[in-house]
Design a protein around this motif. Sequence first.
Motif, PDB file in Angstrom:
ATOM      1  N   ASN A   1       0.674  -1.024  -0.080  1.00 55.49           N
ATOM      2  CA  ASN A   1      -0.165   0.051   0.050  1.00 55.49           C
ATOM      3  C   ASN A   1       0.882   1.351  -0.090  1.00 55.49           C
ATOM      4  OD1 ASN A   1      -1.355   2.183   1.808  1.00 55.49           O
ATOM      5  ND2 ASN A   1      -3.016   1.048   0.924  1.00 55.49           N
ATOM      6  N   LEU A   2       1.826   1.138   0.941  1.00 56.52           N
ATOM      7  CA  LEU A   2       2.781   2.353   0.732  1.00 56.52           C
ATOM      8  C   LEU A   2       3.589   2.746  -0.340  1.00 56.52           C
ATOM      9  CD1 LEU A   2       4.531   4.567   2.648  1.00 56.52           C
ATOM     10  CD2 LEU A   2       5.971   2.900   3.268  1.00 56.52           C
ATOM     11  N   MET A   3       4.048   1.460  -0.820  1.00 56.87           N
ATOM     12  CA  MET A   3       4.742   1.584  -2.296  1.00 56.87           C
ATOM     13  C   MET A   3       4.167   2.082  -3.426  1.00 56.87           C
ATOM     14  SD  MET A   3       7.832   1.272  -1.565  1.00 56.87           S
ATOM     15  CE  MET A   3       8.074   1.687   0.137  1.00 56.87           C
ATOM     16  N   SER A   4       2.968   1.723  -3.360  1.00 63.17           N
ATOM     17  CA  SER A   4       1.897   2.405  -4.304  1.00 63.17           C
ATOM     18  C   SER A   4       1.494   3.927  -4.078  1.00 63.17           C
ATOM     19  CB  SER A   4       0.647   1.511  -4.327  1.00 63.17           C
ATOM     20  OG  SER A   4       1.063   0.239  -4.416  1.00 63.17           O
ATOM     21  N   PHE A   5       1.462   4.220  -3.149  1.00 57.92           N
ATOM     22  CA  PHE A   5       0.965   5.624  -2.817  1.00 57.92           C
ATOM     23  C   PHE A   5       2.177   6.502  -2.980  1.00 57.92           C
ATOM     24  CE2 PHE A   5      -0.833   8.901   0.174  1.00 57.92           C
ATOM     25  CZ  PHE A   5      -1.886   9.456  -0.503  1.00 57.92           C
ATOM     26  N   ILE A   6       3.498   6.199  -2.732  1.00 56.15           N
ATOM     27  CA  ILE A   6       4.565   7.174  -2.963  1.00 56.15           C
ATOM     28  C   ILE A   6       4.514   7.702  -4.266  1.00 56.15           C
ATOM     29  CG2 ILE A   6       7.041   7.607  -2.672  1.00 56.15           C
ATOM     30  CD1 ILE A   6       5.414   7.531   0.120  1.00 56.15           C
ATOM     31  N   PRO A   7       4.554   6.896  -5.133  1.00 56.27           N
ATOM     32  CA  PRO A   7       4.521   7.343  -6.681  1.00 56.27           C
ATOM     33  C   PRO A   7       3.587   8.415  -7.152  1.00 56.27           C
ATOM     34  CG  PRO A   7       5.090   5.276  -6.679  1.00 56.27           C
ATOM     35  CD  PRO A   7       4.537   5.319  -5.338  1.00 56.27           C
ATOM     36  N   LEU A   8       2.175   7.956  -6.309  1.00 53.30           N
ATOM     37  CA  LEU A   8       1.135   8.548  -6.689  1.00 53.30           C
ATOM     38  C   LEU A   8       1.345  10.160  -6.189  1.00 53.30           C
ATOM     39  CD1 LEU A   8      -1.794   6.453  -6.055  1.00 53.30           C
ATOM     40  CD2 LEU A   8      -1.415   7.531  -8.195  1.00 53.30           C
ATOM     41  N   MET A   9       1.861  10.281  -4.982  1.00 53.40           N
ATOM     42  CA  MET A   9       2.095  11.446  -4.370  1.00 53.40           C
ATOM     43  C   MET A   9       3.194  12.323  -4.964  1.00 53.40           C
ATOM     44  SD  MET A   9       2.498  10.354  -0.561  1.00 53.40           S
ATOM     45  CE  MET A   9       2.483  11.773   0.398  1.00 53.40           C
ATOM     46  N   SER A  10       4.236  11.828  -5.512  1.00 52.55           N
ATOM     47  CA  SER A  10       5.486  12.722  -6.060  1.00 52.55           C
ATOM     48  C   SER A  10       5.255  12.884  -7.362  1.00 52.55           C
ATOM     49  CB  SER A  10       6.731  11.844  -6.082  1.00 52.55           C
ATOM     50  OG  SER A  10       6.573  10.774  -6.702  1.00 52.55           O
ATOM     51  N   ASN A  11       5.669  14.157  -7.520  1.00 50.53           N
ATOM     52  CA  ASN A  11       5.636  15.052  -8.985  1.00 50.53           C
ATOM     53  C   ASN A  11       6.788  15.742  -9.011  1.00 50.53           C
ATOM     54  OD1 ASN A  11       4.769  16.350 -11.223  1.00 50.53           O
ATOM     55  ND2 ASN A  11       2.840  17.171 -10.295  1.00 50.53           N
ATOM     56  N   VAL A  12       7.370  15.513 -10.193  1.00 52.00           N
ATOM     57  CA  VAL A  12       8.671  16.076 -10.332  1.00 52.00           C
ATOM     58  C   VAL A  12       8.386  17.869 -10.671  1.00 52.00           C
ATOM     59  CG1 VAL A  12      10.139  14.274 -11.085  1.00 52.00           C
ATOM     60  CG2 VAL A  12       8.692  15.573 -12.628  1.00 52.00           C
ATOM     61  N   LYS A  13       7.467  18.101 -11.094  1.00 47.51           N
ATOM     62  CA  LYS A  13       6.930  19.520 -11.426  1.00 47.51           C
ATOM     63  C   LYS A  13       6.802  20.187 -10.227  1.00 47.51           C
ATOM     64  CE  LYS A  13       5.343  18.399 -16.110  1.00 47.51           C
ATOM     65  NZ  LYS A  13       4.277  18.274 -17.031  1.00 47.51           N
ATOM     66  N   ASN A  14       6.261  19.679  -9.071  1.00 46.76           N
ATOM     67  CA  ASN A  14       5.925  20.367  -8.012  1.00 46.76           C
ATOM     68  C   ASN A  14       6.695  20.165  -6.586  1.00 46.76           C
ATOM     69  OD1 ASN A  14       4.464  21.526  -5.736  1.00 46.76           O
ATOM     70  ND2 ASN A  14       2.607  20.971  -6.552  1.00 46.76           N
ATOM     71  N   MET A  15       7.597  21.047  -6.216  1.00 48.28           N
ATOM     72  CA  MET A  15       8.585  20.861  -5.134  1.00 48.28           C
ATOM     73  C   MET A  15       7.553  20.418  -3.755  1.00 48.28           C
ATOM     74  SD  MET A  15      11.468  23.484  -3.602  1.00 48.28           S
ATOM     75  CE  MET A  15      10.062  24.345  -2.952  1.00 48.28           C
ATOM     76  N   TYR A  16       6.608  20.978  -3.508  1.00 45.38           N
ATOM     77  CA  TYR A  16       5.879  20.510  -2.381  1.00 45.38           C
ATOM     78  C   TYR A  16       5.417  19.219  -2.364  1.00 45.38           C
ATOM     79  CZ  TYR A  16       5.789  25.644  -1.839  1.00 45.38           C
ATOM     80  OH  TYR A  16       6.270  27.044  -1.714  1.00 45.38           O
ATOM     81  N   ASN A  17       4.921  18.623  -3.626  1.00 38.67           N
ATOM     82  CA  ASN A  17       4.658  17.138  -3.744  1.00 38.67           C
ATOM     83  C   ASN A  17       5.595  16.233  -3.285  1.00 38.67           C
ATOM     84  OD1 ASN A  17       2.554  17.786  -6.509  1.00 38.67           O
ATOM     85  ND2 ASN A  17       1.696  17.652  -4.357  1.00 38.67           N
ATOM     86  N   THR A  18       6.979  16.687  -3.920  1.00 41.38           N
ATOM     87  CA  THR A  18       8.026  15.817  -3.591  1.00 41.38           C
ATOM     88  C   THR A  18       8.525  15.852  -1.970  1.00 41.38           C
ATOM     89  OG1 THR A  18       8.969  16.468  -5.673  1.00 41.38           O
ATOM     90  CG2 THR A  18      10.463  15.370  -4.252  1.00 41.38           C
TER      91      THR A  18
ATOM     92  N   ALA B   1       6.416  16.444   0.463  1.00 39.14           N
ATOM     93  CA  ALA B   1       5.293  15.907   1.269  1.00 39.14           C
ATOM     94  C   ALA B   1       5.655  14.304   1.007  1.00 39.14           C
ATOM     95  CB  ALA B   1       3.871  16.123   0.708  1.00 39.14           C
ATOM     96  N   SER B   2       5.667  13.744  -0.103  1.00 35.65           N
ATOM     97  CA  SER B   2       5.937  12.173  -0.329  1.00 35.65           C
ATOM     98  C   SER B   2       7.223  11.895   0.399  1.00 35.65           C
ATOM     99  CB  SER B   2       6.200  11.922  -1.834  1.00 35.65           C
ATOM    100  OG  SER B   2       7.386  12.570  -2.340  1.00 35.65           O
ATOM    101  N   LEU B   3       8.188  12.733   0.811  1.00 30.62           N
ATOM    102  CA  LEU B   3       9.343  12.126   1.329  1.00 30.62           C
ATOM    103  C   LEU B   3       9.102  12.193   2.813  1.00 30.62           C
ATOM    104  CD1 LEU B   3      12.400  11.546   1.095  1.00 30.62           C
ATOM    105  CD2 LEU B   3      12.948  14.121   1.514  1.00 30.62           C
ATOM    106  N   LYS B   4       8.463  13.230   3.226  1.00 29.71           N
ATOM    107  CA  LYS B   4       7.857  13.027   4.448  1.00 29.71           C
ATOM    108  C   LYS B   4       6.954  11.889   5.143  1.00 29.71           C
ATOM    109  CE  LYS B   4       7.485  18.064   5.602  1.00 29.71           C
ATOM    110  NZ  LYS B   4       6.453  19.154   5.815  1.00 29.71           N
ATOM    111  N   TYR B   5       6.104  11.691   4.152  1.00 26.69           N
ATOM    112  CA  TYR B   5       5.136  10.643   4.370  1.00 26.69           C
ATOM    113  C   TYR B   5       5.847   9.306   4.283  1.00 26.69           C
ATOM    114  CZ  TYR B   5       0.981   7.547   3.553  1.00 26.69           C
ATOM    115  OH  TYR B   5      -0.047   6.681   3.922  1.00 26.69           O
ATOM    116  N   PHE B   6       6.977   9.288   3.366  1.00 23.53           N
ATOM    117  CA  PHE B   6       7.748   7.804   3.339  1.00 23.53           C
ATOM    118  C   PHE B   6       8.420   7.373   4.495  1.00 23.53           C
ATOM    119  CE2 PHE B   6      11.829   5.914   2.162  1.00 23.53           C
ATOM    120  CZ  PHE B   6      11.326   4.688   1.611  1.00 23.53           C
TER     121      PHE B   6
END
Length: 343
Positions: free
Chosen positions: A37-54, A56-61
């Motif tokens: 579940n976690l490994m599927s959600f991290i790529p959904l969160m991260s977005n190279v065009k948005n620094m805040y998405n990256t 947030a995904s790192l914090k969540y990971f």
Amino acid sequence: MPSNSTKILLLITLVSGMLVSVSSNSWFGAWMGLEINLMSFIPLMSNVKNMYNTEASLKYFIVQVLASATLLFMVVMKTLTEDLFSFDSNLYTPMIICSPLLLKSGAAPLHWWFPGVMEGLSWENCALLMTVQKAAPLMLMSYLIEMNTFTLSIIVMSTVVGGIGGLNQTSMRKILTYSSINHTGWMLIALTTSETLWLTYFMIYSALALTVVSTIKLSGVSFINQTMMTNKGTTLMKLMMFTSLLSLGGLPPFLGFLPKWIVIQTMITNNMIPLATIVVVTSLITLYYYLKIAYSSFLILNTEPKWNMMYHKNSSTSNLSAVVLSSISLMGMLACTLITNIN
């Protein structure tokens, strides 16, 4: 439904991980499901065009890996030191196993990561984080949780933090975050009494959270002060957004009051009057900051600047889904009452 095939695949594996975790007959299998579940959600969160998405995904990971590693370590330690199949020999075992699961679901006082992660996500990922990502940890907790001092303190802290934490927030995402923490406290009460009650509460809460997120996304609002600046043409959007928010807060005519009503009745039946008083008062505080948004937009001030000439265009499918979800949150309690009386 996302058009990108990678997103569709990740959403399928995300739900599959949750189902593996819930349907597993061993703690190791449950841990594996949480990891899928976690490994599927991290790529959904991260977005190279948005620094805040990256960010947030790192914090969540980091937080989720900490919780997963702690859960695995605790389960292995308990199986080595106690009986392999039974966890009933020690009073502290449920508390030890539930702690990483509470961290995963974002219950207070282990909620410190939740507002920061939500602030950096898109609205679709916010909806997933508030609903789907809570299902597996809460279901795993239902195997061990019982009403004791530890559970009581978590419930009280979650409802109080969720109520008071949202008072000084201006971001809509953070307001929904603290509302979610408050609802987690209610869901833990439902878990200690009945799994059916928890499932009812969770399904209605998920539907209402999806309604709120879909309407807020349509109106293009991220902060409270932007609700005053929306176009006059989006009156229907504003009406849907605020009725959905009030339903999520638990105002009686709406669907959101129904599960809270059942939980309150259950608490009164089980002689938990002080706890019922605390959770109702904190729920009223969450209702206050929803009303604050509605009042500021509808009653006190409604301005439209000269440069705000662009109408917020959306697809008819999104509009239709938001209208359908909003009508369910408006008329759902009436429908439930009619069905109950007919039966």
